[in-house]
Design a protein around this motif. Structure first.
Motif, short mmCIF file in Angstrom:
data_model
loop_
_atom_site.label_atom_id
_atom_site.label_comp_id
_atom_site.label_asym_id
_atom_site.label_seq_id
_atom_site.Cartn_x
_atom_site.Cartn_y
_atom_site.Cartn_z
N ILE A 110 0.97 -1.66 -0.19
CA ILE A 110 -0.08 0.10 -0.10
C ILE A 110 1.18 1.18 0.29
O ILE A 110 1.00 1.86 0.76
N GLY A 111 1.22 2.12 -0.72
CA GLY A 111 1.89 3.06 -1.86
C GLY A 111 3.72 2.40 -0.75
O GLY A 111 3.74 1.18 -1.48
N ALA A 112 4.59 2.78 -0.58
CA ALA A 112 5.22 2.55 0.34
C ALA A 112 5.49 1.47 0.90
O ALA A 112 6.66 1.68 1.50
N MET A 113 4.33 1.61 2.13
CA MET A 113 4.01 0.09 2.67
C MET A 113 4.77 -1.53 2.14
O MET A 113 3.58 -1.43 1.62
N ARG A 114 5.09 -2.28 3.39
CA ARG A 114 4.79 -3.27 2.90
C ARG A 114 4.24 -3.97 3.54
O ARG A 114 3.89 -4.42 4.80
N THR A 168 13.98 -8.93 3.49
CA THR A 168 13.83 -8.16 2.11
C THR A 168 13.48 -6.70 2.77
O THR A 168 14.31 -5.58 1.93
N ALA A 169 12.54 -6.43 3.67
CA ALA A 169 12.24 -5.37 3.78
C ALA A 169 13.09 -3.83 4.48
O ALA A 169 13.17 -2.98 4.58
N ALA A 170 14.29 -5.18 5.32
CA ALA A 170 15.13 -4.87 5.96
C ALA A 170 16.11 -3.58 4.82
O ALA A 170 16.60 -2.90 5.35
N ASP A 171 16.84 -4.84 4.24
CA ASP A 171 17.33 -4.23 2.74
C ASP A 171 17.01 -2.52 2.15
O ASP A 171 18.19 -2.02 1.80
N GLU A 174 11.99 -0.46 4.22
CA GLU A 174 11.27 -0.29 3.90
C GLU A 174 10.62 -0.08 5.71
O GLU A 174 10.73 -1.17 6.15
N LYS A 175 8.77 0.21 5.65
CA LYS A 175 8.54 0.20 6.61
C LYS A 175 7.19 -1.23 6.50
O LYS A 175 7.11 -1.75 5.12
N VAL A 176 7.47 -1.67 7.98
CA VAL A 176 6.30 -3.03 7.98
C VAL A 176 4.83 -3.16 8.33
O VAL A 176 5.38 -2.52 9.32
N ILE A 177 3.86 -3.36 7.70
CA ILE A 177 2.94 -3.65 8.98
C ILE A 177 2.69 -5.32 8.34
O ILE A 177 2.65 -5.95 7.39
N ILE A 178 1.97 -5.83 9.68
CA ILE A 178 2.28 -7.42 10.13
C ILE A 178 0.54 -7.56 9.99
O ILE A 178 -0.06 -6.72 10.65
N CYS A 179 -0.04 -8.59 8.82
CA CYS A 179 -1.71 -8.88 9.24
C CYS A 179 -1.52 -10.36 10.01
O CYS A 179 -1.20 -10.87 8.91
N SER A 180 -2.23 -10.13 10.43
CA SER A 180 -2.78 -11.71 11.20
C SER A 180 -3.98 -11.79 11.42
O SER A 180 -4.40 -11.13 12.70
N LEU A 205 10.57 -13.94 17.01
CA LEU A 205 11.30 -12.82 15.64
C LEU A 205 11.33 -11.61 15.35
O LEU A 205 11.78 -10.62 14.31
N LEU A 206 10.00 -10.96 14.93
CA LEU A 206 9.57 -9.34 14.92
C LEU A 206 10.51 -8.68 15.73
O LEU A 206 10.85 -7.66 14.83
N SER A 207 11.34 -9.26 16.38
CA SER A 207 11.33 -7.93 17.38
C SER A 207 12.18 -8.03 16.89
O SER A 207 13.13 -6.96 17.55
N GLY A 208 13.47 -8.16 16.29
CA GLY A 208 14.50 -8.21 15.49
C GLY A 208 14.88 -7.47 14.12
O GLY A 208 15.83 -7.29 13.74
N TYR A 209 12.95 -6.74 14.11
CA TYR A 209 12.83 -6.03 12.73
C TYR A 209 12.82 -4.49 13.84
O TYR A 209 11.57 -4.53 13.34
#
Length: 270
Positions: A110-114, A168-171, A174-180, A205-209
């Motif tokens: 969504i736009g620049a958001m992964r 990939t997002a970190a490289d 990119e800002k990230v949203i997780i949907c669950s 896992l997510l805390s590392g990003y």
């Protein structure tokens, strides 16, 4: 754009639970139509549907899916579907075909958001995990205090994929949203509704990003929020409980840099 400045805006709705009762169905149809019209009027081009489109039981679920889909697909923008536990009352191959999903978990933008869509019912009580790691995750049903038979876990293949997406997002900065569909944090659900069985593994896992802005979930009908290590853990209130506090039908999420707000639209009770 992959730098530090970002603004995105999208619609969100969860736990529609299309009913069988004629009167309830009529109200659901009317309110969903208003939802779509309102999002269009607000200029929203992306809608995230957070799961549990149907109420069940299994013998009625496909018809319910057809009925709710017919309304949602009036939306002229793009709908991003997350699979919920009730959605699996429809066979998953049928469900994915009807929702135009190539895979039960996937990435979208969504736009620049992964945005990373997880399949939180990857391992369920009906599963027969083959790998030792996934068999251990299956056993969390019996050892994790908030695990329930109607919730599930994320398996190794999906976790490996998630790691690649996050890297990939970190490289790319990119800002990230997780949907669950299932909540990932115990502060955003309760014992009756339950939680992702391996939520501790996933949140670790997510805390590392550091570029993850929010983890958004459904499932827990009253909704909830918690902030931990700079990440918003949000459970969106259920559409099917829109006549009860907090009177939430659907909303618009806006993210400006790391500031996240949700506008509650049509928030008055019936």
């Amino acid at each position: 754009m992959t730098g530090s400045s970002i603004t995105v805006r999208f619609g969100i709705i969860t736990d529609i639970h299309m009913p069988d009762c004629a009167a309830e169905k009529a109200r659901t149809v009317e309110d969903l139509e208003k939802c779509i019209d309102s999002l269009e009027n607000e200029g929203i081009t992306h809608l995230i549907q957070m799961g549990d489109l149907v109420e069940g039981p299994q013998e009625n679920a496909e018809q319910q899916l057809d009925e709710v889909s017919a309304i949602l697909y009036r939306f002229s923008g793009t709908i991003h579907h997350i699979i919920g536990n009730h959605c699996l009352d429809v066979p998953i191959t049928t469900l994915m075909h009807r929702l135009a999903l190539d895979a039960p978990y996937y990435t979208f933008r969504i736009g620049a958001m992964r945005c990373i869509a997880l399949h939180s019912m990857d391992i369920t009580v009906a599963s027969s995990p083959e790998s030792p790691a996934d068999r251990e995750r299956y056993q969390l049903l019996h050892t994790e205090a908030m695990a329930r038979q109607y919730t599930g876990a994320i398996g190794q293949q999906q976790i490996d994929w998630l790691k690649r997406e996050l890297q990939t997002a970190a490289d790319n900065r990119e800002k990230v949203i997780i949907c669950s569909h299932l909540p990932l944090h115990p502060e955003t659900t309760d014992e009756r509704h339950g939680i992702l069985w391996n939520h501790r593994e996933i949140t670790n896992l997510l805390s590392g990003y550091p570029d993850i802005i929010a983890c958004i979930s459904g499932h827990y009908h009253p909704g909830g929020s918690h902030r931990q290590n700079g990440v918003h853990f949000l459970t969106i209130p259920a559409f099917c409980r829109r006549s009860e506090p907090p009177f939430f039908r659907y909303g618009i999420v806006e993210i400006r840099n790391t500031l996240l707000t949700i506008e509650n639209l049509q928030s008055q009770p019936h």
